[in-house]
Motif scaffolding. Structure first.
Motif, mmCIF file in Angstrom:
data_model
loop_
_atom_site.group_PDB
_atom_site.id
_atom_site.type_symbol
_atom_site.label_atom_id
_atom_site.label_comp_id
_atom_site.label_asym_id
_atom_site.label_seq_id
_atom_site.Cartn_x
_atom_site.Cartn_y
_atom_site.Cartn_z
ATOM 1 N N MET A 1 0.910 -1.154 -0.088
ATOM 2 C CA MET A 1 0.106 -0.048 -0.061
ATOM 3 C C MET A 1 0.925 1.175 0.128
ATOM 4 S SD MET A 1 -3.387 -0.668 2.297
ATOM 5 C CE MET A 1 -2.536 -1.113 3.737
ATOM 6 N N ARG A 2 1.927 1.309 0.652
ATOM 7 C CA ARG A 2 2.811 2.511 1.042
ATOM 8 C C ARG A 2 4.048 2.223 -0.079
ATOM 9 N NH1 ARG A 2 -0.152 5.500 0.495
ATOM 10 N NH2 ARG A 2 1.309 6.950 1.335
ATOM 11 N N PRO A 3 4.815 3.403 -0.027
ATOM 12 C CA PRO A 3 5.784 3.440 -0.889
ATOM 13 C C PRO A 3 7.048 2.251 -0.778
ATOM 14 C CG PRO A 3 5.425 5.814 -0.155
ATOM 15 C CD PRO A 3 4.572 4.686 0.539
ATOM 16 N N ARG A 4 7.428 1.996 0.434
ATOM 17 C CA ARG A 4 8.775 1.201 0.619
ATOM 18 C C ARG A 4 8.015 -0.049 0.071
ATOM 19 N NH1 ARG A 4 10.626 0.820 6.122
ATOM 20 N NH2 ARG A 4 12.466 -0.153 5.186
ATOM 21 N N MET A 5 6.879 -0.576 0.522
ATOM 22 C CA MET A 5 6.513 -1.980 0.169
ATOM 23 C C MET A 5 6.542 -2.270 -1.321
ATOM 24 S SD MET A 5 6.331 -4.842 1.684
ATOM 25 C CE MET A 5 6.140 -4.783 3.400
ATOM 26 N N CYS A 6 5.680 -1.053 -1.838
ATOM 27 C CA CYS A 6 5.694 -1.028 -3.389
ATOM 28 C C CYS A 6 7.258 -1.053 -3.988
ATOM 29 C CB CYS A 6 4.946 0.361 -3.779
ATOM 30 S SG CYS A 6 3.174 0.401 -3.512
ATOM 31 N N HIS A 7 7.785 -0.396 -3.558
ATOM 32 C CA HIS A 7 9.361 -0.309 -4.187
ATOM 33 C C HIS A 7 10.022 -1.670 -4.244
ATOM 34 C CE1 HIS A 7 13.754 0.663 -4.309
ATOM 35 N NE2 HIS A 7 13.199 1.898 -5.040
ATOM 36 N N LEU A 8 9.885 -2.465 -2.860
ATOM 37 C CA LEU A 8 10.255 -3.718 -2.597
ATOM 38 C C LEU A 8 9.864 -4.644 -3.557
ATOM 39 C CD1 LEU A 8 12.168 -5.788 -1.000
ATOM 40 C CD2 LEU A 8 9.804 -6.009 0.452
ATOM 41 N N GLY A 9 8.521 -4.730 -3.656
ATOM 42 C CA GLY A 9 7.823 -5.428 -4.570
ATOM 43 C C GLY A 9 8.294 -5.509 -5.772
ATOM 44 N N GLY A 10 8.492 -4.091 -6.566
ATOM 45 C CA GLY A 10 8.966 -3.846 -7.684
ATOM 46 C C GLY A 10 10.314 -4.546 -8.050
ATOM 47 N N GLY A 11 11.015 -4.752 -6.887
ATOM 48 C CA GLY A 11 12.472 -5.196 -7.008
ATOM 49 C C GLY A 11 12.528 -6.717 -7.001
ATOM 50 N N ILE A 12 11.597 -7.371 -6.470
ATOM 51 C CA ILE A 12 11.613 -8.693 -6.188
ATOM 52 C C ILE A 12 10.468 -9.928 -6.495
ATOM 53 C CG2 ILE A 12 13.034 -8.350 -4.064
ATOM 54 C CD1 ILE A 12 10.523 -9.277 -2.178
ATOM 55 N N ALA A 13 9.477 -9.115 -6.686
ATOM 56 C CA ALA A 13 8.249 -9.900 -7.121
ATOM 57 C C ALA A 13 7.882 -10.147 -8.681
ATOM 58 C CB ALA A 13 6.867 -9.240 -6.164
ATOM 59 N N ASP A 14 6.899 -11.098 -8.702
ATOM 60 C CA ASP A 14 6.244 -11.196 -10.180
ATOM 61 C C ASP A 14 5.100 -10.393 -10.466
ATOM 62 O OD1 ASP A 14 8.156 -13.542 -10.861
ATOM 63 O OD2 ASP A 14 7.278 -14.621 -9.276
ATOM 64 N N GLY A 15 4.483 -9.978 -8.965
ATOM 65 C CA GLY A 15 3.320 -8.960 -9.141
ATOM 66 C C GLY A 15 3.216 -8.267 -7.844
ATOM 67 N N VAL A 16 2.712 -7.114 -7.894
ATOM 68 C CA VAL A 16 2.387 -6.311 -6.766
ATOM 69 C C VAL A 16 0.873 -6.125 -6.521
ATOM 70 C CG1 VAL A 16 2.684 -3.894 -5.366
ATOM 71 C CG2 VAL A 16 4.597 -5.312 -6.906
ATOM 72 N N LEU A 17 0.256 -6.375 -5.644
ATOM 73 C CA LEU A 17 -1.099 -6.312 -5.392
ATOM 74 C C LEU A 17 -1.321 -5.237 -4.297
ATOM 75 C CD1 LEU A 17 -4.025 -7.580 -5.659
ATOM 76 C CD2 LEU A 17 -3.506 -8.879 -3.587
ATOM 77 N N LEU A 18 -2.085 -4.047 -4.921
ATOM 78 C CA LEU A 18 -2.466 -2.771 -4.328
ATOM 79 C C LEU A 18 -3.742 -3.080 -3.713
ATOM 80 C CD1 LEU A 18 -1.478 -0.246 -7.089
ATOM 81 C CD2 LEU A 18 0.107 -1.320 -5.405
ATOM 82 N N ASN A 19 -4.276 -2.168 -2.740
ATOM 83 C CA ASN A 19 -5.355 -2.209 -2.135
ATOM 84 C C ASN A 19 -5.798 -0.959 -1.408
ATOM 85 O OD1 ASN A 19 -7.630 -3.674 -1.031
ATOM 86 N ND2 ASN A 19 -6.585 -4.639 0.793
ATOM 87 N N TRP A 20 -7.230 -0.840 -1.629
ATOM 88 C CA TRP A 20 -7.633 0.429 -1.167
ATOM 89 C C TRP A 20 -7.165 1.729 -1.771
ATOM 90 C CZ3 TRP A 20 -12.481 0.190 0.674
ATOM 91 C CH2 TRP A 20 -12.885 -0.982 0.999
ATOM 92 N N MET A 21 -7.123 1.861 -2.972
ATOM 93 C CA MET A 21 -6.583 3.053 -3.527
ATOM 94 C C MET A 21 -7.548 3.456 -4.687
ATOM 95 S SD MET A 21 -2.766 2.280 -4.013
ATOM 96 C CE MET A 21 -1.593 1.705 -2.625
ATOM 97 N N PRO A 22 -7.987 4.735 -4.929
ATOM 98 C CA PRO A 22 -8.769 5.418 -5.868
ATOM 99 C C PRO A 22 -7.699 5.373 -7.045
ATOM 100 C CG PRO A 22 -8.809 6.789 -4.157
ATOM 101 C CD PRO A 22 -7.797 5.859 -3.791
ATOM 102 N N PRO A 23 -8.016 5.533 -8.209
ATOM 103 C CA PRO A 23 -7.399 5.484 -9.398
ATOM 104 C C PRO A 23 -5.866 6.399 -9.518
ATOM 105 C CG PRO A 23 -9.485 5.571 -10.236
ATOM 106 C CD PRO A 23 -9.261 5.662 -8.631
ATOM 107 N N ALA A 24 -5.972 7.640 -9.190
ATOM 108 C CA ALA A 24 -4.821 8.606 -8.792
ATOM 109 C C ALA A 24 -3.634 8.011 -7.828
ATOM 110 C CB ALA A 24 -5.356 9.952 -8.430
ATOM 111 N N GLN A 25 -4.150 7.502 -6.914
ATOM 112 C CA GLN A 25 -3.220 6.806 -5.963
ATOM 113 C C GLN A 25 -2.686 5.633 -6.415
ATOM 114 O OE1 GLN A 25 -5.997 8.459 -5.027
ATOM 115 N NE2 GLN A 25 -5.395 9.966 -3.446
ATOM 116 N N ALA A 26 -3.307 4.729 -7.113
ATOM 117 C CA ALA A 26 -3.091 3.512 -7.730
ATOM 118 C C ALA A 26 -1.876 3.981 -8.902
ATOM 119 C CB ALA A 26 -4.102 2.674 -8.166
ATOM 120 N N ALA A 27 -2.054 5.109 -9.496
ATOM 121 C CA ALA A 27 -1.060 5.509 -10.593
ATOM 122 C C ALA A 27 0.246 5.925 -9.930
ATOM 123 C CB ALA A 27 -1.566 6.583 -11.456
ATOM 124 N N GLU A 28 0.060 6.378 -8.604
ATOM 125 C CA GLU A 28 1.324 6.878 -8.050
ATOM 126 C C GLU A 28 1.992 5.608 -7.313
ATOM 127 O OE1 GLU A 28 2.366 10.116 -4.604
ATOM 128 O OE2 GLU A 28 0.541 9.201 -4.216
#
Length: 265
Positions: A129-156
């Protein structure tokens, strides 16, 4: 980003009656969904729900979102996938930090251990949901699952994922998100009640909603009709690879079928 014909997953709350789960899987395939996802509850294991889906609709991809690492150790996860006969090639294995303190290093180690224990090609998805975990997911995972975000926040958040992938020197993983969908005349009230519960469920969610600073009931889709639902889902398709319509509906077959049909791609 997905710029072709929309693909969409369908997400439900674990604990459905096995017969209802199998019928929903068949119906989801008929409606054109790409994948069928279950969350995980202490009394309702998400992987067991996927086994019911798999038995009824072998053509669907299956996702669990997510198994919290504070309740599910990697060795246990691997053993359960094997016990249930789930096909790793069709599986989106979502893991999250749960209530762990200092979760970044623990999640990094958990993903590495899962890769060691599971067959090559198993897709591991990090909940973020927040920047550090998104950053980690981008570096190690095959997918990142976001949750509880409107489109603008999902784009960020997608940008955070891309930054993590770039710094790791790898392609950006699939960016998916649960999008709460309530259908019917009382849909705004049901969406608000669901969001209110999650705004206060734990400290991490409180921090997430405080950081976004969005009004109650503005995260997700509340719609009276299928046309309205599709119009409100469209902005999520513009910023995500895989929107997952997470149904806010009663667990009876009629309510699930109606909501699934309204949000179908």
């Amino acid at each position: 980003m997905n710029t072709s014909t929309p693909i969409r997953g369908l997400g439900i709350t674990a604990g459905l009656d096995p017969g209802v789960a199998r019928d929903l899987a068949v119906r989801s395939a008929q409606l054109g969904y790409h994948s069928l996802w279950s969350n995980d509850e202490p009394a309702s294991p998400g992987l067991e729900m996927l086994a019911h889906f798999a038995a009824a609709a072998p053509q669907l991809e299956l996702g669990v979102g997510v198994l919290p690492i504070d309740r599910h150790q990697p060795a246990h996860i691997a053993a359960e996938i094997n016990r249930l006969g789930l096909d790793p090639a069709r599986l989106w294995l979502g893991v999250g930090s749960g209530q762990l303190r200092a979760p970044i290093d623990i999640m990094r180690r958990a993903v590495a251990e899962l890769r060691d224990r599971l067959p090559d090609g198993t897709r591991i998805v990090v909940a973020a949901m927040r920047p550090r975990m998104c950053h980690l997911g981008g570096g190690i995972a095959d997918g990142v699952l976001l949750n509880w975000m409107p489109p603008a926040q999902a784009a960020e958040a997608r940008d955070w994922v891309q930054q993590g992938a770039t710094e790791a020197g790898r392609p950006t993983p699939i960016v998916a998100a649960y999008v709460r969908v309530a259908i019917g005349p009382d849909s705004p009230q049901r969406l608000q009640a669901e969001e209110h519960k999650y705004r206060n469920i734990n400290e991490a969610h409180q921090q997430h909603f405080n950081a976004m600073n969005v009004s109650l009931g503005s995260v997700g889709v509340a719609a009276a009709t299928r046309t309205e639902a599709l119009n409100k889902l469209a902005p999520y398709h513009a910023v995500l690879d895989l929107p997952i319509a997470r149904l806010v509906a009663d667990s009876d077959p009629t309510a699930l079928d109606s909501a699934a049909a309204a949000a179908a791609p």
